[in-house]
Design a protein around this motif. Structure first.
Motif, PDB file in Angstrom:
ATOM      1  N   ALA A   1       0.824  -1.211   0.000  1.00  0.00           N
ATOM      2  CA  ALA A   1       0.000   0.000   0.000  1.00  0.00           C
ATOM      3  C   ALA A   1       0.855   1.258   0.000  1.00  0.00           C
ATOM      4  O   ALA A   1       0.578   2.228  -0.723  1.00  0.00           O
ATOM      5  N   THR A   2       1.917   1.271   0.803  1.00  0.00           N
ATOM      6  CA  THR A   2       2.801   2.435   0.842  1.00  0.00           C
ATOM      7  C   THR A   2       3.545   2.614  -0.475  1.00  0.00           C
ATOM      8  O   THR A   2       3.709   3.742  -0.971  1.00  0.00           O
ATOM      9  N   SER A   3       3.999   1.518  -1.057  1.00  0.00           N
ATOM     10  CA  SER A   3       4.679   1.590  -2.351  1.00  0.00           C
ATOM     11  C   SER A   3       3.755   2.134  -3.425  1.00  0.00           C
ATOM     12  O   SER A   3       4.165   2.933  -4.288  1.00  0.00           O
ATOM     13  N   LEU A   4       2.520   1.712  -3.383  1.00  0.00           N
ATOM     14  CA  LEU A   4       1.531   2.203  -4.352  1.00  0.00           C
ATOM     15  C   LEU A   4       1.345   3.710  -4.222  1.00  0.00           C
ATOM     16  O   LEU A   4       1.415   4.451  -5.211  1.00  0.00           O
ATOM     17  N   GLU A   5       1.108   4.175  -3.006  1.00  0.00           N
ATOM     18  CA  GLU A   5       0.860   5.600  -2.799  1.00  0.00           C
ATOM     19  C   GLU A   5       2.076   6.429  -3.189  1.00  0.00           C
ATOM     20  O   GLU A   5       1.942   7.506  -3.783  1.00  0.00           O
ATOM     21  N   TRP A   6       3.286   5.953  -2.838  1.00  0.00           N
ATOM     22  CA  TRP A   6       4.487   6.709  -3.155  1.00  0.00           C
ATOM     23  C   TRP A   6       4.702   6.784  -4.663  1.00  0.00           C
ATOM     24  O   TRP A   6       5.049   7.851  -5.200  1.00  0.00           O
ATOM     25  N   THR A   7       4.512   5.685  -5.358  1.00  0.00           N
ATOM     26  CA  THR A   7       4.754   5.663  -6.805  1.00  0.00           C
ATOM     27  C   THR A   7       3.796   6.584  -7.539  1.00  0.00           C
ATOM     28  O   THR A   7       4.199   7.361  -8.424  1.00  0.00           O
ATOM     29  N   VAL A   8       2.509   6.520  -7.198  1.00  0.00           N
ATOM     30  CA  VAL A   8       1.523   7.382  -7.858  1.00  0.00           C
ATOM     31  C   VAL A   8       1.788   8.842  -7.533  1.00  0.00           C
ATOM     32  O   VAL A   8       1.722   9.728  -8.401  1.00  0.00           O
ATOM     33  N   ASP A   9       2.114   9.116  -6.274  1.00  0.00           N
ATOM     34  CA  ASP A   9       2.360  10.489  -5.858  1.00  0.00           C
ATOM     35  C   ASP A   9       3.594  11.068  -6.541  1.00  0.00           C
ATOM     36  O   ASP A   9       3.597  12.215  -7.000  1.00  0.00           O
ATOM     37  N   GLU A  10       4.656  10.276  -6.615  1.00  0.00           N
ATOM     38  CA  GLU A  10       5.883  10.743  -7.239  1.00  0.00           C
ATOM     39  C   GLU A  10       5.683  10.967  -8.742  1.00  0.00           C
ATOM     40  O   GLU A  10       6.200  11.939  -9.313  1.00  0.00           O
ATOM     41  N   SER A  11       4.937  10.085  -9.386  1.00  0.00           N
ATOM     42  CA  SER A  11       4.688  10.239 -10.824  1.00  0.00           C
ATOM     43  C   SER A  11       3.906  11.514 -11.112  1.00  0.00           C
ATOM     44  O   SER A  11       4.210  12.238 -12.069  1.00  0.00           O
ATOM     45  N   LEU A  12       2.899  11.781 -10.282  1.00  0.00           N
ATOM     46  CA  LEU A  12       2.110  12.996 -10.493  1.00  0.00           C
ATOM     47  C   LEU A  12       2.950  14.244 -10.263  1.00  0.00           C
ATOM     48  O   LEU A  12       2.871  15.211 -11.036  1.00  0.00           O
ATOM     49  N   TYR A  13       3.762  14.245  -9.220  1.00  0.00           N
ATOM     50  CA  TYR A  13       4.566  15.431  -8.935  1.00  0.00           C
ATOM     51  C   TYR A  13       5.574  15.689 -10.054  1.00  0.00           C
ATOM     52  O   TYR A  13       5.805  16.850 -10.436  1.00  0.00           O
TER      53      TYR A  13
ATOM     54  N   PHE B   1      -3.973   7.331 -15.868  1.00  0.00           N
ATOM     55  CA  PHE B   1      -3.181   8.263 -15.074  1.00  0.00           C
ATOM     56  C   PHE B   1      -1.922   8.662 -15.839  1.00  0.00           C
ATOM     57  O   PHE B   1      -1.230   7.807 -16.404  1.00  0.00           O
ATOM     58  N   PRO B   2      -1.597   9.968 -15.878  1.00  0.00           N
ATOM     59  CA  PRO B   2      -0.397  10.398 -16.622  1.00  0.00           C
ATOM     60  C   PRO B   2       0.879  10.060 -15.842  1.00  0.00           C
ATOM     61  O   PRO B   2       0.948  10.242 -14.623  1.00  0.00           O
ATOM     62  N   ILE B   3       1.863   9.573 -16.537  1.00  0.00           N
ATOM     63  CA  ILE B   3       3.147   9.247 -15.932  1.00  0.00           C
ATOM     64  C   ILE B   3       4.243   9.883 -16.772  1.00  0.00           C
ATOM     65  O   ILE B   3       4.338   9.633 -17.980  1.00  0.00           O
ATOM     66  N   HIS B   4       5.031  10.721 -16.124  1.00  0.00           N
ATOM     67  CA  HIS B   4       6.151  11.383 -16.798  1.00  0.00           C
ATOM     68  C   HIS B   4       7.448  10.849 -16.205  1.00  0.00           C
ATOM     69  O   HIS B   4       7.618  10.802 -14.986  1.00  0.00           O
TER      70      HIS B   4
END
Length: 595
Positions: free
Chosen positions: A259-271, A340-343
C-alpha cells in the motif's frame, strides 16, 4: 500535444484516485486492531503487529525509490501493488477467529445464526449451571448478565445455590462461586484491568459425569498425561495464539509495504508530471480529496457493518466486511490508474534524498527540536490509534461511533485549514507547537477518564490542532532549511519518523504497558511524558538563536504572478518584504538624487 499535457485532467484523475484510496484505507486501517482483538491476540502482540506495520510504512518509500523508473515499469508496479494490497487485505479474512476471544463482545448472541441458548453465549450464567464452556464477554456485559440471570434462575428453581462439591468432583469446582461473585461485584472497576487474568476467564469448564477431568476415569486421565512434556514444548512454539500472530504479522507487513509503495509511486509520478509542466503549485491541495474520501469511507463502512448480522456465514464474521470494502475500492482505483499520466524525467536523480534530508535536519538545532517533537507525538498518537476502539467497544459502542470518530478528526482538520494562513501569520511556529502538544496531552488525559462513548467524538475535535496545526508549523519551519528540491523529501522523512519510527516504538511499548498496567495508566503515562517534553521544548526554544535562514529556493521560485495571487505567502516570507522595502528605498533615493 495539448491533450498530452492536460493538467486539469491529470488533477481530476489524481483527485478521484485519492478519494478511492482514502476511502479504502479508512475502511480497514482504523479497525485493524479491533479485528486482531477479534482473532484472539492480546494487547502485547497487537502492539507488535501495529509497530511492524509502522516500520513497513516507513521503509516503503525508500524501497520504491530504488525501483525502475520507466513508464511501463511504473504502470506494472502500480498495478501489482494495487492487486497485491487488495489480496493481502482479503487474506486477513481467512484467519479463523479465536473461540471465546474478547472481541466477541461486539456481537450479541441473539444475532448469531444457528446458535441458541447457552451455546450461543446469550445466558452465560445458565452455561455455568449446565456445566458447559463459558466465553468471557467483557467485564461490563458478562458480569452483569451473570448476576441477573443467577437471581432469576434461582427464584425459578432452575439454578440451585452453590454448595460443597460432591466426593467425585474435583475441588476446583468450589472456587467457581467466589470467582463469579467477584466478577459480578467488581464489574465496573475491572474495565481497565490488566490482562494477566484473561487465560483463566476465557474458558471456564465444569466437570461432568464421565468427563476425563473426573478422577474416576483414571485410565483416560493417565493416557492424557503421557504426552504432557511433549505438549508443553509444543505449546511454546505451536500454540494457536502464536501461530495466528505470525500469520497476521506477515500479512500485515506485506499489506502495508504494498500500500505504501503504491501511494508513493503514484504520488511521485504525479509530482514529476506537474513539475515538468510548471504546475506544482496545484499539488499542495490534493490532500483534501484524500481526507474527504477517508471520512466517507469510515462512516459508510461503519453504517454497513452495523446493519449486518454478527456472522455472514458459519466462519466469517461481519468484521471481515471492512477488508472486503477495502479490496473493492482499491480495485476500482486500478481503473483510474489506467488513464493516469506518468512522466519519466530524462535524467535520473541519483542523489539519496533521504540521507540528504536527515543531514539537513541534523544541521539545524531548531529542526532537531521539531524532529524530536514529531517523534514523540507519533508515539503518543499510536496509543489512541491502537487501543481507543478497544475502550469504546468495552463501553458498548457500535461501529457507527468508531466511524464517526475517524471522520470527526479528519473534518475538523479540514475546516481548520481555511484559517491556516491567518493562524501562521498571527502566531509563531513555537507557540503553535506548544499549543498542539498541550492539546494532545489533554486528549490523552480525557481518554483515560472516558465517561461515555459519544464523548470521544468531542475530544477528537482537538486533533485539528494537535495534529493539523502541528504539522503546518513543523513543515513551515523545516522549509526554511530546505535546499532547492528538498522540501518534499524533508516532509517525507519527518512523516516517516513520526508514523514509522515514533508510532512503531509507541506500539511496541504500549502493548506491554497495557498488558501489565491497564489502558488508563498507558494514557496517563503518555500524557505526563508530553507535558515534560513541553516544558523542555519551551526552555530549549527560548535559548535558540532567532535568526531565520534565507530560503533562496522559495525566492527564486516566486515570480510576479505568484506574488499577486498568493498574498498570504508573501506576508509570511520576510525576505520578500525586506527586498520590497530595499527596492522602494533605493528607488526613492534615486528619485531624490535626480531631482
Amino acid at each position: 500535444m495539448s491533450q498530452q499535457w492536460d493538467v486539469g485532467r491529470a488533477l481530476a484523475l489524481s483527485g478521484l484516485f485519492r478519494v478511492l484510496q482514502g476511502a479504502g484505507r479508512a475502511c480497514a486501517a482504523p479497525f485493524l486492531t479491533l479485528y486482531l482483538r477479534h482473532l484472539g491476540l492480546p494487547a502485547a502482540l497487537v502492539g507488535v503487529v501495529a509497530g511492524a506495520r509502522g516500520l513497513a510504512a516507513a521503509l516503503g518509500a525508500p524501497l520504491c525509490s530504488r525501483c525502475p523508473r520507466g513508464r511501463r515499469q511504473r504502470r506494472l508496479l502500480v498495478a501489482g501493488c494495487l492487486l497485491g494490497s487488495a489480496a493481502a487485505g482479503l487474506l486477513l479474512t481467512l484467519v479463523p477467529p479465536a473461540p471465546g476471544a474478547a472481541g466477541g463482545r461486539l456481537c450479541s448472541g441473539s444475532r448469531q445464526p444457528g446458535r441458541t441458548g447457552a451455546a450461543a453465549g446469550t445466558d452465560p450464567a445458565l452455561a455455568v449451571g449446565a456445566g458447559t464452556n463459558v466465553s468471557w464477554d467483557g467485564p461490563s456485559g458478562w458480569a452483569a448478565s451473570v448476576t441477573a440471570v443467577n437471581q432469576d434462575t434461582r427464584e425459578a428453581g432452575m439454578l440451585p445455590s452453590y454448595r460443597p462439591p460432591s466426593p467425585g468432583v474435583r475441588k476446583e469446582t468450589s472456587s467457581l462461586a467466589p470467582a463469579v461473585t467477584d466478577l459480578a461485584g467488581n464489574a465496573e472497576g475491572s474495565l481497565y484491568a490488566t490482562e494477566s487474568n484473561e487465560p483463566s476467564l476465557f474458558n471456564i469448564t465444569l466437570p461432568t459425569v464421565g468427563d476425563t477431568n473426573v478422577p474416576g476415569n483414571l485410565s483416560d486421565h493417565q493416557k492424557d498425561t503421557r504426552g504432557v512434556s511433549f505438549e508443553a514444548v509444543q505449546y511454546l512454539f505451536l500454540d494457536r495464539e502464536h501461530q495466528i500472530f505470525l500469520i497476521v504479522l506477515g500479512i500485515v507487513v506485506l499489506w502495508e509495504l504494498l500500500a505504501t509503495s503504491l501511494e508513493w509511486t503514484v504520488d511521485e509520478s504525479l509530482y514529476e508530471y506537474l513539475d515538468f509542466v510548471d504546475a506544482t503549485d496545484r499539488y499542495a491541495r490534493l490532500w483534501i480529496w484524500n481526507y474527504l474520501g477517508a471520512s466517507v469511507g469510515a462512516c459508510g463502512i461503519a453504517i454497513l457493518v452495523d446493519h449486518l448480522n454478527c456472522f455472514l456465514s458459519a466462519t466469517i464474521t461481519r468484521l471481515a466486511v471492512h477488508f472486503y470494502g477495502y479490496a473493492l475500492l482499491i480495485t476500482l482505483s486500478l481503473l483510474v490508474t489506467v488513464f493516469f499520466p506518468i512522466h519519466v524525467p530524462k535524467k535520473a536523480d541519483r542523489v539519496n534524498k533521504t540521507a540528504k534530508a536527515l543531514a539537513l535536519l541534523w544541521s539545524d538545532s531548531q529542526a532537531i527540536l521539531y524532529t524530536i517533537t514529531v517523534f514523540l507525538t507519533g508515539m503518543a498518537g499510536s496509543v489512541v490509534h491502537n487501543f481507543l476502539f478497544w475502550q469504546m467497544q468495552d463501553q458498548g459502542s457500535s461501529e457507527l461511533y468508531m466511524g464517526l470518530f475517524v471522520a470527526v478528526g479528519l473534518l475538523a482538520e479540514f475546516l481548520l485549514y481555511f484559517f491556516k494562513g491567518k493562524l501562521l501569520r498571527t502566531f509563531s511556529s513555537s507557540k503553535i507547537v506548544a499549543v498542539s502538544l498541550s492539546l494532545l496531552a489533554i486528549q490523552l488525559l480525557c481518554y483515560s477518564f472516558l465517561w461515555t462513548v459519544w464523548s470521544a467524538l468531542l475530544i477528537q475535535i482537538l486533533s485539528a490542532f494537535s495534529s493539523g496545526a502541528l504539522w503546518w508549523a513543523v513543515n513551515m519551519t523545516v522549509d526554511d532549511i530546505a535546499t532547492p528540491g528538498m522540501e518534499r523529501s524533508l516532509h517525507t522523512v519527518l512523516q516517516g519518523l513520526c508514523y514509522g519510527g515514533g508510532a512503531s516504538l509507541g506500539s511496541f511499548a504500549g502493548g506491554f504497558v497495557m498488558k501489565y498496567f491497564g489502558l488508563a495508566v498507558l494514557y496517563r503515562v503518555c500524557c505526563v511524558c508530553l507535558v515534560l517534553w513541553l516544558f523542555l521544548f519551551l526552555i530549549v526554544q527560548s535559548k535558540l538563536p532567532r535568526q531565520k535562514k534565507i530560503n533562496y529556493s522559495r525566492l527564486l521560485a516566486a515570480d510576479s504572478s505568484d506574488m499577486s495571487d498568493s498574498d498570504e505567502e508573501n506576508e509570511r516570507d520576510w525576505l520578500v518584504k525586506v527586498m520590497k522595502d530595499e527596492s522602494f528605498n533605493r528607488n526613492r533615493s534615486q528619485k531624490h538624487g535626480i531631482s
